[in-house]
Design a protein around this motif. Sequence first.
Motif, PDB file in Angstrom:
ATOM      1  N   ARG A 191       0.842  -1.191   0.000  1.00  0.00           N
ATOM      2  CA  ARG A 191       0.000   0.000   0.000  1.00  0.00           C
ATOM      3  C   ARG A 191       0.877   1.241   0.000  1.00  0.00           C
ATOM      4  NH1 ARG A 191      -4.021  -2.432  -1.294  1.00  0.00           N
ATOM      5  NH2 ARG A 191      -3.596  -0.956  -2.950  1.00  0.00           N
ATOM      6  N   GLY A 192       0.437   2.270  -0.714  1.00  0.00           N
ATOM      7  CA  GLY A 192       1.217   3.490  -0.822  1.00  0.00           C
ATOM      8  C   GLY A 192       0.381   4.738  -0.628  1.00  0.00           C
ATOM      9  N   ASN A 193       1.017   5.898  -0.784  1.00  0.00           N
ATOM     10  CA  ASN A 193       0.325   7.168  -0.636  1.00  0.00           C
ATOM     11  C   ASN A 193      -0.834   7.273  -1.618  1.00  0.00           C
ATOM     12  OD1 ASN A 193       2.276   7.780   1.228  1.00  0.00           O
ATOM     13  ND2 ASN A 193       3.386   9.212  -0.079  1.00  0.00           N
ATOM     14  N   CYS A 194      -1.910   7.912  -1.182  1.00  0.00           N
ATOM     15  CA  CYS A 194      -3.093   8.058  -2.032  1.00  0.00           C
ATOM     16  C   CYS A 194      -3.896   9.275  -1.604  1.00  0.00           C
ATOM     17  CB  CYS A 194      -3.969   6.805  -1.968  1.00  0.00           C
ATOM     18  SG  CYS A 194      -4.598   6.423  -0.322  1.00  0.00           S
ATOM     19  N   HIS A 195      -4.740   9.757  -2.497  1.00  0.00           N
ATOM     20  CA  HIS A 195      -5.625  10.894  -2.223  1.00  0.00           C
ATOM     21  C   HIS A 195      -4.849  12.055  -1.590  1.00  0.00           C
ATOM     22  CE1 HIS A 195      -8.314   7.241  -2.067  1.00  0.00           C
ATOM     23  NE2 HIS A 195      -8.850   7.943  -3.045  1.00  0.00           N
ATOM     24  N   THR A 196      -3.700  12.326  -2.165  1.00  0.00           N
ATOM     25  CA  THR A 196      -2.789  13.319  -1.577  1.00  0.00           C
ATOM     26  C   THR A 196      -3.261  14.751  -1.771  1.00  0.00           C
ATOM     27  OG1 THR A 196      -1.456  13.250  -3.596  1.00  0.00           O
ATOM     28  CG2 THR A 196      -0.793  11.794  -1.788  1.00  0.00           C
ATOM     29  N   SER A 197      -4.313  14.966  -2.565  1.00  0.00           N
ATOM     30  CA  SER A 197      -4.837  16.324  -2.737  1.00  0.00           C
ATOM     31  C   SER A 197      -6.036  16.610  -1.839  1.00  0.00           C
ATOM     32  CB  SER A 197      -5.222  16.565  -4.203  1.00  0.00           C
ATOM     33  OG  SER A 197      -6.247  15.675  -4.617  1.00  0.00           O
ATOM     34  N   ASP A 198      -6.398  15.680  -0.965  1.00  0.00           N
ATOM     35  CA  ASP A 198      -7.502  15.932  -0.026  1.00  0.00           C
ATOM     36  C   ASP A 198      -7.213  17.181   0.810  1.00  0.00           C
ATOM     37  OD1 ASP A 198      -8.948  13.757  -0.857  1.00  0.00           O
ATOM     38  OD2 ASP A 198      -8.485  12.504   0.883  1.00  0.00           O
ATOM     39  N   GLU A 199      -8.249  17.943   1.091  1.00  0.00           N
ATOM     40  CA  GLU A 199      -8.087  19.167   1.883  1.00  0.00           C
ATOM     41  C   GLU A 199      -7.524  18.871   3.270  1.00  0.00           C
ATOM     42  OE1 GLU A 199     -10.824  22.899   3.517  1.00  0.00           O
ATOM     43  OE2 GLU A 199     -11.707  21.329   2.274  1.00  0.00           O
ATOM     44  N   VAL A 200      -7.985  17.781   3.865  1.00  0.00           N
ATOM     45  CA  VAL A 200      -7.441  17.318   5.149  1.00  0.00           C
ATOM     46  C   VAL A 200      -6.825  15.952   4.913  1.00  0.00           C
ATOM     47  CG1 VAL A 200      -7.965  16.683   7.532  1.00  0.00           C
ATOM     48  CG2 VAL A 200      -9.140  18.630   6.473  1.00  0.00           C
ATOM     49  N   ASP A 201      -5.572  15.816   5.234  1.00  0.00           N
ATOM     50  CA  ASP A 201      -4.840  14.582   4.949  1.00  0.00           C
ATOM     51  C   ASP A 201      -5.095  13.524   6.025  1.00  0.00           C
ATOM     52  OD1 ASP A 201      -2.799  13.240   3.269  1.00  0.00           O
ATOM     53  OD2 ASP A 201      -1.640  13.239   5.137  1.00  0.00           O
ATOM     54  N   GLY A 202      -4.988  12.262   5.620  1.00  0.00           N
ATOM     55  CA  GLY A 202      -4.981  11.186   6.599  1.00  0.00           C
ATOM     56  C   GLY A 202      -6.278  10.430   6.725  1.00  0.00           C
ATOM     57  N   GLY A 203      -6.387   9.681   7.825  1.00  0.00           N
ATOM     58  CA  GLY A 203      -7.551   8.866   8.084  1.00  0.00           C
ATOM     59  C   GLY A 203      -7.464   7.501   7.415  1.00  0.00           C
ATOM     60  N   PHE A 204      -8.559   6.749   7.505  1.00  0.00           N
ATOM     61  CA  PHE A 204      -8.624   5.399   6.944  1.00  0.00           C
ATOM     62  C   PHE A 204      -9.829   5.273   6.021  1.00  0.00           C
ATOM     63  CE2 PHE A 204      -5.877   4.668  10.516  1.00  0.00           C
ATOM     64  CZ  PHE A 204      -5.089   3.584  10.177  1.00  0.00           C
ATOM     65  N   HIS A 205      -9.646   4.502   4.948  1.00  0.00           N
ATOM     66  CA  HIS A 205     -10.762   4.208   4.053  1.00  0.00           C
ATOM     67  C   HIS A 205     -11.805   3.361   4.773  1.00  0.00           C
ATOM     68  CE1 HIS A 205      -7.461   4.478   0.790  1.00  0.00           C
ATOM     69  NE2 HIS A 205      -8.050   5.638   0.916  1.00  0.00           N
ATOM     70  N   ASP A 206     -12.990   3.335   4.200  1.00  0.00           N
ATOM     71  CA  ASP A 206     -14.075   2.558   4.776  1.00  0.00           C
ATOM     72  C   ASP A 206     -14.189   1.207   4.089  1.00  0.00           C
ATOM     73  OD1 ASP A 206     -16.620   2.558   6.525  1.00  0.00           O
ATOM     74  OD2 ASP A 206     -17.307   1.894   4.563  1.00  0.00           O
ATOM     75  N   ALA A 207     -13.760   0.147   4.771  1.00  0.00           N
ATOM     76  CA  ALA A 207     -13.911  -1.217   4.261  1.00  0.00           C
ATOM     77  C   ALA A 207     -13.425  -1.302   2.820  1.00  0.00           C
ATOM     78  CB  ALA A 207     -15.364  -1.682   4.415  1.00  0.00           C
ATOM     79  N   GLY A 208     -14.278  -1.724   1.889  1.00  0.00           N
ATOM     80  CA  GLY A 208     -13.879  -1.854   0.499  1.00  0.00           C
ATOM     81  C   GLY A 208     -13.999  -0.570  -0.283  1.00  0.00           C
ATOM     82  N   ASP A 209     -14.348   0.522   0.378  1.00  0.00           N
ATOM     83  CA  ASP A 209     -14.524   1.809  -0.281  1.00  0.00           C
ATOM     84  C   ASP A 209     -13.306   2.698  -0.044  1.00  0.00           C
ATOM     85  OD1 ASP A 209     -17.128   0.969  -0.950  1.00  0.00           O
ATOM     86  OD2 ASP A 209     -17.889   1.662   0.988  1.00  0.00           O
ATOM     87  N   HIS A 210     -13.272   3.842  -0.731  1.00  0.00           N
ATOM     88  CA  HIS A 210     -12.227   4.824  -0.498  1.00  0.00           C
ATOM     89  C   HIS A 210     -12.764   6.080   0.161  1.00  0.00           C
ATOM     90  CE1 HIS A 210     -10.147   2.806  -4.194  1.00  0.00           C
ATOM     91  NE2 HIS A 210     -10.025   2.095  -3.087  1.00  0.00           N
TER      92      HIS A 210
END
Length: 320
Positions: free
Chosen positions: A15-34
């Motif tokens: 697993r690598g960096n993702c969604h790096t343009s989100d206004e607030v960085d971090g957190g965890f995805h929801d189950a099989g969703d992003h």
Amino acid sequence: MCGKKVDDTSLLTWRGNCHTSDEVDGGFHDAGDHAMFGLPQGFTASTLGWSYYEFKDAYDATGNTAHFKTISDYFNSFFKASTQLSGDTVSKFLYQKGDGDADHAYWGPPENQGGSRKMFWTSSGASDIAAEYAASLALSYLNFGNAEDLKYAEALYKFSTQHNQVATDGPNGFYKSSGCRDEQAWAAGWLYLATKNEKYKNDCASKQTQYLGWVHGWDNVDLGAASVYAHITGDWSKVNGWIGSKTGSNDYFFLDKWGSARLNASMQFTALVATKNSNADYGAWCQNQMDYLLGKNPANTCFVVGYASNSASKPHHRAC
């Protein structure tokens, strides 16, 4: 795990960096969703914190304490970053990242999902989610002693009880909440244990449901709230009355076909908490249920993906 620090933080090398343009960085995805739906994320973080609070010795004995702290810190850092404070008052609160419909229209790994995502902010609602975040942060303070976590926990709880409105824009159709009193009772109990402020004890008591009827789950934390109140009072009779009524048989404990194993495991966990803290003993029942989940069942199938040679092999997760 999501954001700009996955490469440096995650123990999963694939697993690598993702969604790096989100206004607030971090957190965890929801189950099989992003998408990041606040209610199940707050529930997950606070429940993991509860498990460490109750069974720190097991984490230590299995060498998982440092791993848990990494996860706990990542969750709670995101919760704080999602909360804008003016003094000790929440002025703005991010309760969801990513639109559910847009998210479900994409099928692929999170690392490849580019573009900007919708941010769901509020200044007067999402009381259910704010209370879950407050519970997680209070537990983080109890577990690791970070005073900033407690500051944010108290502010989010105050915000939750000022507005008493569940989030609808964003969660509807995905994780719609049925109310916020249970989450507030849950948070208030942990805040009382963290501060010994009688206001939180009174809130935890007044917000309890009269009857328990479900396991500790993302949209119903009444059993968890009853358990933390039992910690405060020493009276586990209500918790044991419900658990005892459901654990008299060695048949597989089944509540619902959607994720039946998660509901079974949740009941096991609360039963073990009650066993630890009261005169009840559900140990043999829990062992039997866990044996079933791990493969001692008529299907000869372990329901934990990747755990054993006979594990289920089709997880509901697009990133696999």
